[in-house]
Each structure stands twice: as structure tokens, then as C-alpha cells.
Design a protein around this motif. Sequence first.
Motif, PDB file in Angstrom:
ATOM      1  N   ALA A   1     -31.453  -5.955  64.768  1.00  0.00           N
ATOM      2  CA  ALA A   1     -32.296  -7.255  64.891  1.00  0.00           C
ATOM      3  C   ALA A   1     -31.705  -8.803  65.478  1.00  0.00           C
ATOM      4  CB  ALA A   1     -32.560  -7.258  63.606  1.00  0.00           C
ATOM      5  N   LYS A   2     -30.362  -9.029  65.316  1.00  0.00           N
ATOM      6  CA  LYS A   2     -29.442  -9.876  65.555  1.00  0.00           C
ATOM      7  C   LYS A   2     -28.921  -9.974  66.604  1.00  0.00           C
ATOM      8  CE  LYS A   2     -28.963 -11.222  60.780  1.00  0.00           C
ATOM      9  NZ  LYS A   2     -27.405 -11.483  59.576  1.00  0.00           N
ATOM     10  N   TYR A   3     -29.194  -8.785  67.824  1.00  0.00           N
ATOM     11  CA  TYR A   3     -28.200  -8.667  68.735  1.00  0.00           C
ATOM     12  C   TYR A   3     -28.711  -9.116  69.916  1.00  0.00           C
ATOM     13  CZ  TYR A   3     -26.982  -6.036  72.773  1.00  0.00           C
ATOM     14  OH  TYR A   3     -26.485  -5.516  74.294  1.00  0.00           O
ATOM     15  N   LYS A   4     -27.361 -10.277  70.516  1.00  0.00           N
ATOM     16  CA  LYS A   4     -28.203 -10.432  71.073  1.00  0.00           C
ATOM     17  C   LYS A   4     -28.371 -10.069  72.691  1.00  0.00           C
ATOM     18  CE  LYS A   4     -28.025 -15.161  68.850  1.00  0.00           C
ATOM     19  NZ  LYS A   4     -27.455 -14.700  67.928  1.00  0.00           N
ATOM     20  N   PRO A   5     -29.058  -9.545  73.279  1.00  0.00           N
ATOM     21  CA  PRO A   5     -29.053  -8.689  74.740  1.00  0.00           C
ATOM     22  C   PRO A   5     -28.031  -9.826  75.890  1.00  0.00           C
ATOM     23  CG  PRO A   5     -31.600  -9.455  74.064  1.00  0.00           C
ATOM     24  CD  PRO A   5     -30.587 -10.544  73.319  1.00  0.00           C
ATOM     25  N   GLY A   6     -27.267  -8.539  76.435  1.00  0.00           N
ATOM     26  CA  GLY A   6     -26.229  -8.990  77.418  1.00  0.00           C
ATOM     27  C   GLY A   6     -24.977  -9.433  77.119  1.00  0.00           C
ATOM     28  N   ILE A   7     -24.505  -9.412  75.104  1.00  0.00           N
ATOM     29  CA  ILE A   7     -23.167 -10.422  74.518  1.00  0.00           C
ATOM     30  C   ILE A   7     -22.081  -9.605  75.283  1.00  0.00           C
ATOM     31  CG2 ILE A   7     -23.434  -9.946  72.127  1.00  0.00           C
ATOM     32  CD1 ILE A   7     -22.611 -12.585  73.365  1.00  0.00           C
ATOM     33  N   VAL A   8     -22.675  -7.897  75.117  1.00  0.00           N
ATOM     34  CA  VAL A   8     -21.558  -7.241  75.252  1.00  0.00           C
ATOM     35  C   VAL A   8     -21.197  -7.105  76.567  1.00  0.00           C
ATOM     36  CG1 VAL A   8     -20.588  -4.595  74.740  1.00  0.00           C
ATOM     37  CG2 VAL A   8     -22.151  -5.741  73.366  1.00  0.00           C
ATOM     38  N   GLN A   9     -21.856  -7.272  77.689  1.00  0.00           N
ATOM     39  CA  GLN A   9     -21.579  -7.279  78.727  1.00  0.00           C
ATOM     40  C   GLN A   9     -21.205  -8.805  79.701  1.00  0.00           C
ATOM     41  OE1 GLN A   9     -24.849  -6.435  77.561  1.00  0.00           O
ATOM     42  NE2 GLN A   9     -26.314  -5.435  78.626  1.00  0.00           N
TER      43      GLN A   9
ATOM     44  N   ASP B   1     -25.314  -5.865  60.561  1.00  0.00           N
ATOM     45  CA  ASP B   1     -25.091  -5.927  62.469  1.00  0.00           C
ATOM     46  C   ASP B   1     -23.963  -6.133  62.733  1.00  0.00           C
ATOM     47  OD1 ASP B   1     -28.186  -4.978  62.624  1.00  0.00           O
ATOM     48  OD2 ASP B   1     -28.400  -6.992  61.992  1.00  0.00           O
ATOM     49  N   GLU B   2     -23.381  -7.120  61.993  1.00  0.00           N
ATOM     50  CA  GLU B   2     -22.411  -7.624  62.832  1.00  0.00           C
ATOM     51  C   GLU B   2     -20.835  -6.768  63.192  1.00  0.00           C
ATOM     52  OE1 GLU B   2     -18.739 -10.849  61.144  1.00  0.00           O
ATOM     53  OE2 GLU B   2     -20.553 -11.865  61.598  1.00  0.00           O
ATOM     54  N   ASP B   3     -20.714  -5.911  61.988  1.00  0.00           N
ATOM     55  CA  ASP B   3     -19.936  -4.345  62.938  1.00  0.00           C
ATOM     56  C   ASP B   3     -20.169  -3.810  63.153  1.00  0.00           C
ATOM     57  OD1 ASP B   3     -18.537  -5.631  60.526  1.00  0.00           O
ATOM     58  OD2 ASP B   3     -18.987  -4.918  58.628  1.00  0.00           O
ATOM     59  N   ARG B   4     -21.358  -3.506  63.267  1.00  0.00           N
ATOM     60  CA  ARG B   4     -22.306  -2.188  64.364  1.00  0.00           C
ATOM     61  C   ARG B   4     -21.581  -2.661  65.973  1.00  0.00           C
ATOM     62  NH1 ARG B   4     -27.583  -1.715  61.818  1.00  0.00           N
ATOM     63  NH2 ARG B   4     -27.580   0.441  60.718  1.00  0.00           N
ATOM     64  N   LEU B   5     -22.179  -4.455  66.047  1.00  0.00           N
ATOM     65  CA  LEU B   5     -21.268  -4.709  67.206  1.00  0.00           C
ATOM     66  C   LEU B   5     -20.294  -4.883  67.560  1.00  0.00           C
ATOM     67  CD1 LEU B   5     -22.589  -6.947  69.715  1.00  0.00           C
ATOM     68  CD2 LEU B   5     -22.435  -8.868  68.206  1.00  0.00           C
ATOM     69  N   ARG B   6     -18.831  -5.048  67.072  1.00  0.00           N
ATOM     70  CA  ARG B   6     -18.141  -5.285  67.503  1.00  0.00           C
ATOM     71  C   ARG B   6     -17.505  -3.912  67.821  1.00  0.00           C
ATOM     72  NH1 ARG B   6     -14.402  -6.031  63.110  1.00  0.00           N
ATOM     73  NH2 ARG B   6     -15.517  -5.882  61.294  1.00  0.00           N
TER      74      ARG B   6
ATOM     75  N   LEU C   1     -22.139   4.526  77.561  1.00  0.00           N
ATOM     76  CA  LEU C   1     -21.753   2.431  76.912  1.00  0.00           C
ATOM     77  C   LEU C   1     -23.373   2.442  77.510  1.00  0.00           C
ATOM     78  CD1 LEU C   1     -20.498   0.767  76.324  1.00  0.00           C
ATOM     79  CD2 LEU C   1     -19.759  -0.183  78.683  1.00  0.00           C
ATOM     80  N   MET C   2     -24.159   2.511  78.040  1.00  0.00           N
ATOM     81  CA  MET C   2     -25.640   2.076  78.250  1.00  0.00           C
ATOM     82  C   MET C   2     -26.674   2.332  77.517  1.00  0.00           C
ATOM     83  SD  MET C   2     -27.410   0.434  80.055  1.00  0.00           S
ATOM     84  CE  MET C   2     -26.428  -0.399  81.052  1.00  0.00           C
ATOM     85  N   GLN C   3     -26.096   3.815  76.921  1.00  0.00           N
ATOM     86  CA  GLN C   3     -26.296   4.569  75.481  1.00  0.00           C
ATOM     87  C   GLN C   3     -26.291   3.772  74.665  1.00  0.00           C
ATOM     88  OE1 GLN C   3     -25.126   8.427  75.381  1.00  0.00           O
ATOM     89  NE2 GLN C   3     -26.326   9.238  76.927  1.00  0.00           N
ATOM     90  N   LEU C   4     -25.015   3.261  73.679  1.00  0.00           N
ATOM     91  CA  LEU C   4     -24.553   2.550  72.901  1.00  0.00           C
ATOM     92  C   LEU C   4     -25.715   1.246  73.097  1.00  0.00           C
ATOM     93  CD1 LEU C   4     -20.802   3.607  72.804  1.00  0.00           C
ATOM     94  CD2 LEU C   4     -22.724   4.341  71.373  1.00  0.00           C
ATOM     95  N   PHE C   5     -25.452   1.072  74.504  1.00  0.00           N
ATOM     96  CA  PHE C   5     -25.989  -0.729  74.220  1.00  0.00           C
ATOM     97  C   PHE C   5     -27.684  -0.796  73.873  1.00  0.00           C
ATOM     98  CE2 PHE C   5     -23.452  -2.113  77.825  1.00  0.00           C
ATOM     99  CZ  PHE C   5     -22.439  -2.812  77.343  1.00  0.00           C
ATOM    100  N   ASN C   6     -28.449   0.375  74.768  1.00  0.00           N
ATOM    101  CA  ASN C   6     -29.936   0.877  74.300  1.00  0.00           C
ATOM    102  C   ASN C   6     -29.784   0.949  72.378  1.00  0.00           C
ATOM    103  OD1 ASN C   6     -30.297   0.384  76.692  1.00  0.00           O
ATOM    104  ND2 ASN C   6     -30.388   2.338  77.358  1.00  0.00           N
ATOM    105  N   LYS C   7     -28.939   1.467  72.133  1.00  0.00           N
ATOM    106  CA  LYS C   7     -29.181   1.743  70.433  1.00  0.00           C
ATOM    107  C   LYS C   7     -29.328   0.320  69.340  1.00  0.00           C
ATOM    108  CE  LYS C   7     -28.013   6.199  68.606  1.00  0.00           C
ATOM    109  NZ  LYS C   7     -29.107   6.803  67.728  1.00  0.00           N
ATOM    110  N   LEU C   8     -28.216  -0.210  70.471  1.00  0.00           N
ATOM    111  CA  LEU C   8     -27.574  -1.651  69.312  1.00  0.00           C
ATOM    112  C   LEU C   8     -28.609  -2.177  69.242  1.00  0.00           C
ATOM    113  CD1 LEU C   8     -24.997  -3.212  68.372  1.00  0.00           C
ATOM    114  CD2 LEU C   8     -24.655  -3.998  70.329  1.00  0.00           C
ATOM    115  N   ALA C   9     -29.124  -2.420  70.734  1.00  0.00           N
ATOM    116  CA  ALA C   9     -30.938  -2.905  70.586  1.00  0.00           C
ATOM    117  C   ALA C   9     -31.593  -2.670  69.930  1.00  0.00           C
ATOM    118  CB  ALA C   9     -31.000  -3.235  71.727  1.00  0.00           C
ATOM    119  N   SER C  10     -31.932  -1.224  69.617  1.00  0.00           N
ATOM    120  CA  SER C  10     -32.831  -1.120  68.719  1.00  0.00           C
ATOM    121  C   SER C  10     -32.525  -0.601  67.580  1.00  0.00           C
ATOM    122  CB  SER C  10     -33.550   0.568  69.238  1.00  0.00           C
ATOM    123  OG  SER C  10     -32.266   1.339  68.499  1.00  0.00           O
TER     124      SER C  10
END
Length: 568
Positions: free
Chosen positions: A423-431, A389-394, A411-420
Motif C-alpha cells: 500500500a505504501k509503494y510510491k509509483p515509479g520510485i524503482v524506475q 512493505d519496506e523490505d519488499r521494496l528494497r 522486472l515489470m512483473q515485479l513492479f506490478n506485483k509490488l504495487a498490488s
Amino acid sequence: MVLISAVRDYISRMLQDISGMKVLILDSQTVSIVSVVYSQSELLQKEVFLVELVDSISKSRESMSHLKAVYFLRPTSENIQHLRRQIANPRFGEYHLFFSNMLKDTQIHILADSDEQEVVQQVQEFYADFVALDPFHFTLNMPSNYIYMLPAVVDPLTSQRFCDRAVDSIAAVFLALKRRPIIRYQRTSDVAKRIAQEAAKLMYQQESGLFDFRRTEVSPLLLVIDRRDDPVSPLLSQWTYQAMVHELIGIQDNKVDLKSLGKFPKDQEEVVLSSEQDSFFKANMYENFGDIGMNIKRLVDEFQQAAKSNQNIQTVEDMAKFVDNYPEYRKMHGNVSKHVSLVTEMSKIVQERKLMLVSEVEQELACNGGQGAAFEAVTNLLNNESISDEDRLRSVMLYALRYEKDSPVQLMQLFNKLASRSAKYKPGIVQFLLKQAGVDKRTADLYGSRDLLNIARNMARGLKGVENVYTQHQPLLFQTMESIVKGRLRDVDYPIVGNHFQQGRPQEVIIFIVGGTTYEESRCVAIQNSNNTGIRFILCGTTVLNSKGFLRDLEEAQRVARSSNSIV
């Protein structure tokens, strides 16, 4: 070297001028300051038989009048209160008080009033209020490092403490160097400007007499910059030895804790990685991971030869020779075991996390253009079940920093895919990262796409080819140092504090990064210093980051911003 030598000299003077058995009493921060430059065996040689923390001494009432107490503390109000109580009810025969920075007059009066039994023999200021990790790299190990990302109004008290601590330590560095600098700061950073202005006020007004050293022909330069101008460096996987150990395992005060990684012998659960104490590490700390493996093999071969010669004991002379060489042999054994263990553990982590695949994508995002190919590569990482998860987020963060203006839909497509997928993804952290360190917030040309000189440089690098695909990236700091060497650091982007001006090219430059340095950047400084340009660079910052630390600061800043309903 100069700062390590300065701190070592202070501690040596502190201990050798006081004869007899001693207890060394430190606080949670001076423990780090001492431990990176002085080993336990060296302290024993100075007749230090006990090392204690000042707050634990307060809890004990056992009399030790046969020992002389040597205190080395930061001059905080908390430490002064500890001292006040301990001097009023002395447990030791003598008290020798040393402080890592400037004392206030009120603090001196408090100590004098408490010393009714006249046990205090001396009070001195020894300016070592920083942790000297390497010859050209030091840190402050500051708590609440995330606070630099938030406006001061969000938490004024923590923000003020953060700035005060930075200013105090910067002052200690220049007092140790016996210099007063010209001070510049990054124009787009409020916190860098604040620290630069408060440091100038301290050195040129409040304590001008203390900083009135013999003038050099050209004043040294202090440049205060913001971590958010280069958010890429702390997000990347690392492939040189020191940086890689910190990224994959973690280094704290030149020590690596291996307890959580598996079953190691008791004496190897925590190992020291110091360029001052370990010649193999000093020679290899900036080498690529592939070369490290070969160099460790040679180290093992040398050790096996030494072991064979020690086994061939046939005479009394052989035995005497073995006994004489045994300490060195043991040290060599420990050194070999340490480096083999570290490289073995890192190899496992690289395989488990598929870091070679991840890092190749990261380096392309950091160094090369091509938005369509980048989107496909990051999407493939997000779909790969083996990627953490951490490497995906980075990878998404690196894509967002590079292409935030070019491809908002993707970019929004990547946000949505990352969220799905995570599990550890914090909403809005990339924004939140883009609000903090996006293109509109940065001073410098991070990707070399605005300035013709940078475009030409990147093109030349691309044509020439890169020796190692995993170490293509150069921190923005390299470009900054190059600008200083060539006299091209723009006044409009990095103003000078006050009415001072730089006469000629500085010979000493200290770059202070608010928010933290990386070991990739300290390597960059060491390489620059080896080029003999006539300028010596020293790197410092509020902490030493790896990707976990940078992400942790982002998450904490986002949490505080949300709880205070701040628009950051």
C-alpha cells in the motif's frame, strides 16, 4: 582518532584558557560537533555550568554578568546576526567568540561595530566544522541531502548551499590536519566534480595562504565520489553491531533514541554508542550479531561477579572499598543494561520482520549471479504476508539494480506485483532509482562483471566460501581503496582537478561521499586501516545513511523532480 583528537583539543583550548564559571553557547550544528567528543561531565569539569543554543539566548533578557559566555558557532550569516544583537545588549560579563570555520572580513567588521561596550575578549577560528563519529569516520549531518540527486537547475539556491557546506567542511578538515591535498573526483558525477573544483579553488586560489603548510613528501589525496555509484550498500539489511543498530533503530550523533520502542527507565531512553566512551562497544562495534550475543553474555557474567563481591560488605574497609568503586560499578551497570536492551530490541525486530529470510535474498542479489533464481526468490518475498512493505521494496530495488538490462519483462512483473501488494509503494520510485543509479550512470564495476580482475576475485570468493551468508557483501568502497593502495585508480574515471599530479602513493586519503556514508563502509575503512598498508583512510560524507534515509532521499528527490517537471 586524529579528527576526534583535533576537535577535542580545540574544545579543551576553548574552555580551559578561560577561568571561572562559563556558559557554552552553540548552534544546532555545533551541538552535534561537541556532543560526540565531549561528555557533559567533562564540560562540568571545565566549569561550564550552562549550555544554551544561540537562538534561545536571543529570546531571553535575564542578566548573567557573573558568567563568561563562550560561543562556538558556524560562521553563518544567521549566527552573525544573532551575535550582533547579543553583543549590542550584553547579558554576560565577557564574550569569547570561536567559529568552526573561516570568517569573512565583512563578518568580522559586523561584530566589531556591534561591540560598543567592549565585552568581546577574543575572536578565533577553530577548524572543527564536522561531526567526528569514530576515529576514521565523520559526517556533516547536512539537511536537504536528497538535492545531490537533482541537476543544479532544479533548485539552484539549495544546490549551491549544499555544495558550499560540503566545501567549507572539507576545507576545515584539511585545516585541522594542516594539509593541502591533491583532489580527484568521480567523472560521471556533476555534483562530485563541482564540489571537487570549488574545494580546489578555495584551497589553491582564494585562501592559498591559509593552506600553505609545510609540504609533505607526498600530498594527501581527497577523493570526492557519489553515493549513486554504490546504491546497494545503503539498501541492505545489516548484521554487524553498529551498522545493525543504525539500520533497525537509528543512531544520531552516536546516540540511540529508545523512547519509541517501549518503556525504558528514564536514564535509558537515550543511550550513547561511542567507541571513545564505551570499551565494550569499541571492541564489538564491527562484530557479527551472533558473536555479539555471546560477548554480551560474558559482559553480564562479569557484572554479576562484580555485583556479588559488592554485596559481601562486612567491615568498614569493605564499605570504603565499595564507595570508592561505586562510580565504576554504576557505569558498568548502565553499560550492561544498555547493550542487553539494544540486542533484545533488535532480536525482536529481526523476528517480527523475518529479516533473516529477507537478508539471505538481499545478499544473493548483491553478491551472486543467477537471474532466474533471484526472480523466484523476490517473488516469494512479495507473496509472503509476513514481509513488510519496506523490505519488499528494497528487494525489488536490489533486483532492478542487478538485472535492469537482463530481464525487463520480469522486472515489470515485479513492479506490478509490488504495487498490488504494498500500500505504501510510491509509483515509479524503482524506475527513478534506475535513472539515478542504474548501470549507465555508474562509473565503477559495482557487481564485478566488467573487469577480468573483478570476475576472478568474485570467483575466488565463491570457491573459498563465505563465513557468514548474511555478511558476504563488500561495499564498492573496498574496491576503490584497494585500487588506491595498488596505484590502480584510473585517471580517466577519477580525474585530478587542475594542473596538479600525484607524486607517488599518498599516505593519507580522505574519501568524501556526496549523498552519505554507511556504517558498513566505515567498518570497511577500519579494517583496511588495520592492514598496515602504509595508507591511512578517512571516510566522510554529507550524512550517515540507513535504508530508511536512502529511501527518504529518493522519494524527496522524485517529488521535487516531478513538481519541477524535470527530466532527471
